[in-house]
Design an enzyme around this catalytic site. Structure first.
Site, PDB file in Angstrom:
ATOM      1  CG  ASN A  56      12.846  -2.698  -4.222  1.00 25.32           C
ATOM      2  OD1 ASN A  56      13.804  -1.299  -4.804  1.00 25.32           O
ATOM      3  ND2 ASN A  56      12.597  -3.276  -4.544  1.00 25.32           N
ATOM      4  CE  LYS A 107       8.904  -1.316  -4.038  1.00 23.26           C
ATOM      5  NZ  LYS A 107       7.437  -1.285  -3.902  1.00 23.26           N
ATOM      6  CG  HIS A 135       9.674  -4.729  -8.426  1.00 25.80           C
ATOM      7  ND1 HIS A 135       8.796  -4.175  -8.802  1.00 25.80           N
ATOM      8  CD2 HIS A 135      10.499  -4.883  -7.049  1.00 25.80           C
ATOM      9  CE1 HIS A 135       8.067  -3.607  -7.090  1.00 25.80           C
ATOM     10  NE2 HIS A 135       9.111  -4.378  -6.474  1.00 25.80           N
ATOM     11  CD  GLU A 168       7.429  -1.177  -8.029  1.00 18.21           C
ATOM     12  OE1 GLU A 168       8.561  -0.820  -7.636  1.00 18.21           O
ATOM     13  OE2 GLU A 168       5.953  -1.659  -7.287  1.00 18.21           O
ATOM     14  CD  GLU A 214       9.058  -7.690  -3.770  1.00 24.17           C
ATOM     15  OE1 GLU A 214       9.251  -7.544  -2.866  1.00 24.17           O
ATOM     16  OE2 GLU A 214       8.394  -7.254  -5.066  1.00 24.17           O
ATOM     17  N   GLY A 224       2.824  -2.330  -1.380  1.00 25.75           N
ATOM     18  CA  GLY A 224       2.347  -1.244  -1.453  1.00 25.75           C
ATOM     19  C   GLY A 224       0.833  -1.237  -1.381  1.00 25.75           C
ATOM     20  CB  SER A 248       2.465  -5.025   3.007  1.00 23.81           C
ATOM     21  OG  SER A 248       1.810  -4.052   2.024  1.00 23.81           O
TER      22      SER A 248
END
Ligand code: 13P
Length: 251
Positions: free
Chosen positions: A9, A11, A95, A97, A167, A173, A213
């Site tokens: 991904n 992003k 996702h 985010e 996730e 991250g 991660s």
């Protein structure tokens, strides 16, 4: 059985030029690999280019969102037709985010996933708890709600086409990966929940990825676990050598 899937991904990273440079390094490293399905979920602007550069390989491309509507007055959205025209086969939906910054909810995740399937795009539906929710022992309740919302009204056949990415938000991250045991236990819980919502044979067919991660150093131990079928990789998917080593972890 379930074929391992390693998806990158990107992003909101990589211009078309960056994507081209990435592919020059990445492609030769995975060219002959067949044991893992490899997918690159890239920004819309790179889709066509990356698809072209994947010609002659088994690498597939995907997008990071899709509208629930066919077309019309939805400023800033992108339709399934548009994505397919550019060569997308997969699409990430829900996702964290998007949930955090763009108002994505279980209801919109459901609508987007239905639209993806109706248009033969393979959805990668993301679920996961925050650090606070895990600390408060609410992980299972949160996942149950997310799964019930995302797959409400789904048939067994539809669910079998879906890929799920677990996730944990606290691992995205942050460099703080879930331990393989933690990730596997939670993914087992997701599968058990799907078995209750649908049937055990269907739940056993759905691929469930881990994301958060994941990197070249921990991919093998995560992939060794019984219920982890792959990875959705953020930061490490921007590095061609590292991502290639992850995609070929079982070479
Ligand atoms: P990182 O691999 O950078 O933690 O990101 C995970 C992710 O959000 C993939 O969708």
């Amino acid at each position: 059985m379930r074929k391992p899937l390693i998806a990158g991904n990107w992003k909101m990273n990589n211009t078309k030029l960056d994507a081209e440079l990435f592919m020059v390094d990445f492609k030769p490293l995975v060219r002959t690999h067949k044991k893992t399905e490899i997918v690159l979920c890239v920004p819309y602007t790179c889709l066509e280019k990356v698809k072209k550069l994947c010609k002659g390989t088994k690498i597939k491309v995907g997008a990071q969102n899709v509208s629930w509507a066919d077309k019309g007055a939805f400023t800033g959205e992108i339709s399934a037709d548009m994505l397919k025209e550019l060569g997308a086969e997969y699409v990430i939906i829900g996702h964290s985010e998007r949930r955090q910054y763009f108002g994505e909810t279980d209801v919109t995740v459901n609508k987007r996933t239905v639209q993806a399937l109706d248009n033969s795009l393979k959805p990668i539906v993301c679920v996961g708890e925050t650090g606070d929710e895990r600390a408060a022992d609410r992980t299972e309740a949160v996942l149950k709600t997310q799964l019930a919302g995302a797959f409400e009204g789904f048939s067994e056949e539809a669910l079998r086409e879906v890929v799920i990415a677990y996730e944990p938000i606290w691992a995205i991250g942050t460099g703080q990966t879930a331990t393989p045991e933690q990730a596997n236990a939670t993914i087992k819980f997701i599968r058990k929940t799907l078995a209750k919502m649908f049937t055990r044979p269907t739940a056993n067919k759905v691929r469930i990825l881990y994301g958060g991660s994941m990197n070249g150093g921990n991919v093998a131990e995560l992939m060794d676990m019984s219920d982890i079928d792959g990875g959705l990789v953020g930061g490490a998917s921007l590095k061609p050598e590292e991502f290639a080593s992850m995609a070929t972890y079982n070479a």
